[in-house]
Design an enzyme around this catalytic site. Structure first.
Site, mmCIF file in Angstrom:
data_model
loop_
_atom_site.group_PDB
_atom_site.id
_atom_site.type_symbol
_atom_site.label_atom_id
_atom_site.label_comp_id
_atom_site.label_asym_id
_atom_site.label_seq_id
_atom_site.Cartn_x
_atom_site.Cartn_y
_atom_site.Cartn_z
ATOM 1 N N ARG A 83 45.830 -44.531 -41.128
ATOM 2 C CA ARG A 83 44.943 -45.647 -40.774
ATOM 3 C C ARG A 83 45.278 -46.960 -41.477
ATOM 4 O O ARG A 83 44.589 -47.957 -41.280
ATOM 5 C CB ARG A 83 43.494 -45.237 -41.030
ATOM 6 N N PRO A 123 40.274 -39.369 -50.937
ATOM 7 C CA PRO A 123 40.552 -38.672 -52.209
ATOM 8 C C PRO A 123 39.709 -39.276 -53.338
ATOM 9 O O PRO A 123 39.548 -40.488 -53.398
ATOM 10 C CB PRO A 123 42.034 -38.943 -52.463
ATOM 11 N N GLU A 124 39.140 -38.423 -54.175
ATOM 12 C CA GLU A 124 38.337 -38.876 -55.310
ATOM 13 C C GLU A 124 39.076 -38.519 -56.598
ATOM 14 O O GLU A 124 40.222 -38.070 -56.534
ATOM 15 C CB GLU A 124 36.933 -38.236 -55.229
#
Ligand SMILES: [Zn+2]
Length: 266
Positions: free
Chosen positions: A108, A2-3
């Site tokens: 992760r 996500p940015e």
């Protein structure tokens, strides 16, 4: 990952549903994501606190608490926040008074959750460059003129400008008609001005559409962000450019795939 647009979308989604809620319990199912302090102390510092405000700095979410502390969440690669939650596969579940809950999922385990006294003192925050929306054109132009680095990795360098990652750097450079391997110093005045304008426009539009759901990113409700349908180059290798029909190329820069149109981006 996500940015800025995705994290800003989650921030705005959170503001609509969890402001004023009191944290009654925190269930840590995997302490690997709790970076500071240790899990038991992390839980103690949150229990009983009310969420006063949600802020964002770069890709970091900051929950301002009634006890003067801050909960910070960095989603990193696969982190997700889901509300309403209570899912069994979540790494951390935040329970609120009234019975609702918010999940932190992270396949992760690269995500980073912290409770701190002052988020601005976090080492990572102190290295961050300016927020794109706080940056004036005069400052940006000046910053570029000092850099010999290639423009694409520079846009992704969080100490240069914060919040832009691999996806939006590619989209911004396509719209600004700049080849990603050009050096920052070598940009013409027109290119610098276009680049500044496209940074503002691409990020604003992406937020308007709830971000891009290309990997694990979903909005707080679990819904997908809608901006991927406006992508011009990202993930479009060998597909025709929407402007000139030339095949979109992918090169590797600093270990990351860079998509661009060799004809439109000189
Ligand atoms: Zn083209």
């Amino acid at each position: 990952m996500p940015e800025l647009p995705e994290v800003e979308t989650i921030k705005r989604d959170l503001q609509k549903v969890i402001l004023g809620k009191k944290i009654t319990e925190v269930c840590v199912h995997n302490p690997a994501v709790i970076r500071q302090p240790a899990a038991a102390e992390f839980i103690r510092s949150l229990k009983g606190a009310t969420i006063k405000n949600i802020l964002r700095r770069a890709k970091l979410l900051i929950f301002e608490l009634s006890n003067g502390k801050f909960l910070t969440i960095h989603l990193k690669m696969t982190g997700q926040l889901v509300f309403p939650g209570g899912g069994k596969n979540s790494r951390v579940v935040f329970h609120f008074s009234g019975g609702s809950a918010m999940d932190f999922n992270d396949q992760r385990l690269f995500g980073e959750l912290r409770v701190v006294g002052d988020w601005k003192k976090l080492k990572f925050v102190q290295t961050l460059g300016p927020e794109p929306f706080d940056l004036t054109y005069a400052n940006f132009r000046n910053m570029l003129s000092k850099k010999k680095t290639k423009i694409k990795p520079l846009l992704m360098d969080q100490s240069f400008i914060s919040g832009i990652g691999n996806l939006y750097a590619a989209e911004i450079l396509f719209r600004a008609k700049i080849n990603p391997v050009k050096s920052a110093q070598g940009l013409t005045e027109t290119e610098k001005a276009r680049l500044y304008q496209e940074i503002q426009e691409v990020l604003t539009n992406a937020i308007k559409h709830g971000g891009s759901s290309v990997d694990d990113y979903v909005r707080l409700s679990g819904k997908r962000g809608d901006y991927a349908r406006f992508h011009q180059v990202y993930g479009r290798i060998n597909k025709p450019c929407f402007i000139c029909k030339t095949k979109i190329q992918r090169v590797t820069q600093g270990g990351r795939g860079t998509y661009f149109c060799p004809k439109c981006q000189k």
